[in-house]
Design a protein around this motif. Sequence first.
Motif, PDB file in Angstrom:
ATOM      1  N   GLY A 191       0.827  -1.203   0.000  1.00 35.96           N
ATOM      2  CA  GLY A 191       0.000   0.000   0.000  1.00 35.96           C
ATOM      3  C   GLY A 191       0.858   1.247   0.000  1.00 35.96           C
ATOM      4  O   GLY A 191       1.889   1.308   0.684  1.00 35.96           O
ATOM      5  N   ILE A 192       0.455   2.250  -0.774  1.00 35.57           N
ATOM      6  CA  ILE A 192       1.204   3.502  -0.874  1.00 35.57           C
ATOM      7  C   ILE A 192       0.246   4.672  -0.697  1.00 35.57           C
ATOM      8  O   ILE A 192      -0.806   4.717  -1.335  1.00 35.57           O
ATOM      9  N   ALA A 193       0.617   5.612   0.162  1.00 35.20           N
ATOM     10  CA  ALA A 193      -0.150   6.852   0.321  1.00 35.20           C
ATOM     11  C   ALA A 193       0.844   8.009   0.358  1.00 35.20           C
ATOM     12  O   ALA A 193       1.697   8.073   1.245  1.00 35.20           O
ATOM     13  N   SER A 194       0.748   8.907  -0.636  1.00 34.13           N
ATOM     14  CA  SER A 194       1.688  10.022  -0.699  1.00 34.13           C
ATOM     15  C   SER A 194       1.034  11.207  -1.396  1.00 34.13           C
ATOM     16  O   SER A 194       0.228  11.028  -2.308  1.00 34.13           O
ATOM     17  N   PRO A 195       1.353  12.430  -0.975  1.00 29.27           N
ATOM     18  CA  PRO A 195       0.768  13.617  -1.604  1.00 29.27           C
ATOM     19  C   PRO A 195       1.562  14.059  -2.827  1.00 29.27           C
ATOM     20  O   PRO A 195       2.783  13.971  -2.868  1.00 29.27           O
ATOM     21  N   HIS A 196       0.836  14.521  -3.862  1.00 32.90           N
ATOM     22  CA  HIS A 196       1.477  15.213  -4.980  1.00 32.90           C
ATOM     23  C   HIS A 196       1.667  16.692  -4.629  1.00 32.90           C
ATOM     24  O   HIS A 196       2.634  17.322  -5.063  1.00 32.90           O
ATOM     25  N   HIS A 209      -5.669  -1.306  -6.960  1.00 29.51           N
ATOM     26  CA  HIS A 209      -6.765  -0.546  -6.361  1.00 29.51           C
ATOM     27  C   HIS A 209      -6.274   0.866  -6.069  1.00 29.51           C
ATOM     28  O   HIS A 209      -5.307   1.058  -5.328  1.00 29.51           O
ATOM     29  N   ALA A 210      -6.906   1.863  -6.686  1.00 30.45           N
ATOM     30  CA  ALA A 210      -6.450   3.245  -6.517  1.00 30.45           C
ATOM     31  C   ALA A 210      -7.617   4.161  -6.165  1.00 30.45           C
ATOM     32  O   ALA A 210      -8.722   4.022  -6.697  1.00 30.45           O
ATOM     33  N   ARG A 211      -7.380   5.067  -5.261  1.00 31.02           N
ATOM     34  CA  ARG A 211      -8.313   6.146  -4.919  1.00 31.02           C
ATOM     35  C   ARG A 211      -7.489   7.426  -4.834  1.00 31.02           C
ATOM     36  O   ARG A 211      -7.039   7.828  -3.782  1.00 31.02           O
ATOM     37  N   SER A 212      -7.251   8.012  -5.996  1.00 28.54           N
ATOM     38  CA  SER A 212      -6.308   9.122  -6.067  1.00 28.54           C
ATOM     39  C   SER A 212      -6.907  10.329  -6.778  1.00 28.54           C
ATOM     40  O   SER A 212      -7.817  10.194  -7.600  1.00 28.54           O
ATOM     41  N   ARG A 262      -3.224  19.689  -2.531  1.00 27.08           N
ATOM     42  CA  ARG A 262      -4.565  19.313  -2.980  1.00 27.08           C
ATOM     43  C   ARG A 262      -4.635  17.924  -3.614  1.00 27.08           C
ATOM     44  O   ARG A 262      -5.703  17.320  -3.645  1.00 27.08           O
ATOM     45  N   LEU A 263      -3.518  17.444  -4.142  1.00 24.28           N
ATOM     46  CA  LEU A 263      -3.528  16.204  -4.907  1.00 24.28           C
ATOM     47  C   LEU A 263      -2.819  15.092  -4.132  1.00 24.28           C
ATOM     48  O   LEU A 263      -1.737  15.306  -3.583  1.00 24.28           O
ATOM     49  N   VAL A 264      -3.438  13.910  -4.122  1.00 27.67           N
ATOM     50  CA  VAL A 264      -2.900  12.813  -3.318  1.00 27.67           C
ATOM     51  C   VAL A 264      -2.941  11.515  -4.112  1.00 27.67           C
ATOM     52  O   VAL A 264      -3.787  11.326  -4.995  1.00 27.67           O
ATOM     53  N   ASP A 265      -2.012  10.632  -3.810  1.00 23.19           N
ATOM     54  CA  ASP A 265      -1.941   9.320  -4.440  1.00 23.19           C
ATOM     55  C   ASP A 265      -2.134   8.249  -3.363  1.00 23.19           C
ATOM     56  O   ASP A 265      -1.363   8.185  -2.405  1.00 23.19           O
ATOM     57  N   TYR A 266      -3.178   7.427  -3.522  1.00 28.71           N
ATOM     58  CA  TYR A 266      -3.375   6.270  -2.655  1.00 28.71           C
ATOM     59  C   TYR A 266      -3.584   5.050  -3.541  1.00 28.71           C
ATOM     60  O   TYR A 266      -4.503   5.018  -4.363  1.00 28.71           O
ATOM     61  N   THR A 267      -2.727   4.061  -3.401  1.00 27.49           N
ATOM     62  CA  THR A 267      -2.776   2.878  -4.259  1.00 27.49           C
ATOM     63  C   THR A 267      -2.450   1.637  -3.444  1.00 27.49           C
ATOM     64  O   THR A 267      -1.579   1.672  -2.574  1.00 27.49           O
ATOM     65  N   VAL A 268      -3.149   0.553  -3.742  1.00 29.38           N
ATOM     66  CA  VAL A 268      -2.814  -0.756  -3.184  1.00 29.38           C
ATOM     67  C   VAL A 268      -2.494  -1.690  -4.350  1.00 29.38           C
ATOM     68  O   VAL A 268      -3.304  -1.846  -5.264  1.00 29.38           O
ATOM     69  N   LYS A 269      -1.312  -2.281  -4.312  1.00 28.26           N
ATOM     70  CA  LYS A 269      -0.882  -3.251  -5.314  1.00 28.26           C
ATOM     71  C   LYS A 269      -0.884  -4.631  -4.652  1.00 28.26           C
ATOM     72  O   LYS A 269       0.010  -4.976  -3.885  1.00 28.26           O
ATOM     73  N   ASP A 270      -1.911  -5.409  -4.968  1.00 28.25           N
ATOM     74  CA  ASP A 270      -2.050  -6.760  -4.427  1.00 28.25           C
ATOM     75  C   ASP A 270      -1.678  -7.715  -5.557  1.00 28.25           C
ATOM     76  O   ASP A 270      -2.505  -8.040  -6.408  1.00 28.25           O
ATOM     77  N   VAL A 271      -0.415  -8.158  -5.563  1.00 30.02           N
ATOM     78  CA  VAL A 271       0.123  -8.776  -6.772  1.00 30.02           C
ATOM     79  C   VAL A 271       0.097 -10.305  -6.784  1.00 30.02           C
ATOM     80  O   VAL A 271       0.588 -10.922  -7.734  1.00 30.02           O
TER      81      VAL A 271
END
Length: 241
Positions: free
Chosen positions: A62-67, A104-107, A70-79
């Motif tokens: 799982g990754i959560a980091s701001p651009h 899975h992304a909510r960005s 106002r902009l954010v990146d949230y991603t889960v890589k279930d490989v």
Amino acid sequence: MIAELNRLIDAVEARLTEDVDIAGLAAAAGTTEYHLRRMFSSLAGMPLSEYIRRRRMNEALGIASPHSRRLVDYTVKDVDRPTRGIVTIDGVEHEITGFGVLDHARSRGRYRTDWNWGAAVGEVDGRRVGINLGGGGADGMRNGISHTGFTVDGRVHKIPTALEWDFDPSDWMRPWRMSTDRVELEFTPFYDRYAHTDFLIIRSTTHQCFGTFSGRVQTDEGEWIRVDGLEGWAEDVHNRW
């Protein structure tokens, strides 16, 4: 039988965070625990207890980091998600089992977005290995956070450093190379899925190559794991959206 297996798996999945009462599941299915376990092993290719153990141990990156503010990146890589199902070809049903990749992304991303991404999963030397390869160079690190990692038998091993990508944009079928201090991989494509869209302010260009990985990755404990023969993909994407 497949329908019975699917119902059993659904019941087990709903109880993974608690004690799984196998005898109770067997009674609900109108059979004995002995026959339930035999049916599962025959169809799933592994004992029911091993399936439960693997599902409880399966981890995802799982990754959560701001651009920006106002902009954010949230991603889960279930490989390395276990998969099962039926494929029907010319009216003939084929039962399949294997592994899948869930992205899975909510960005809320930037208007212009460029990335490299690669993934593969399978079994090598009797171990289940899934790899997730994040973007190359300094652009692959978002606020110091890497998108690269891999799993071995369901456990995540994080690669904290930037991954270097080496490929030829003039010949997408030539071997690609991805490397850092704990990753030494070569990717040989056998198919390039090219897609291009241009609506002036909305534009997308994708080369998603499918192929075979070879090389090795190093676990958090320092063990080198071979990935020779894993099939997956590597892509180069440029979007304005």
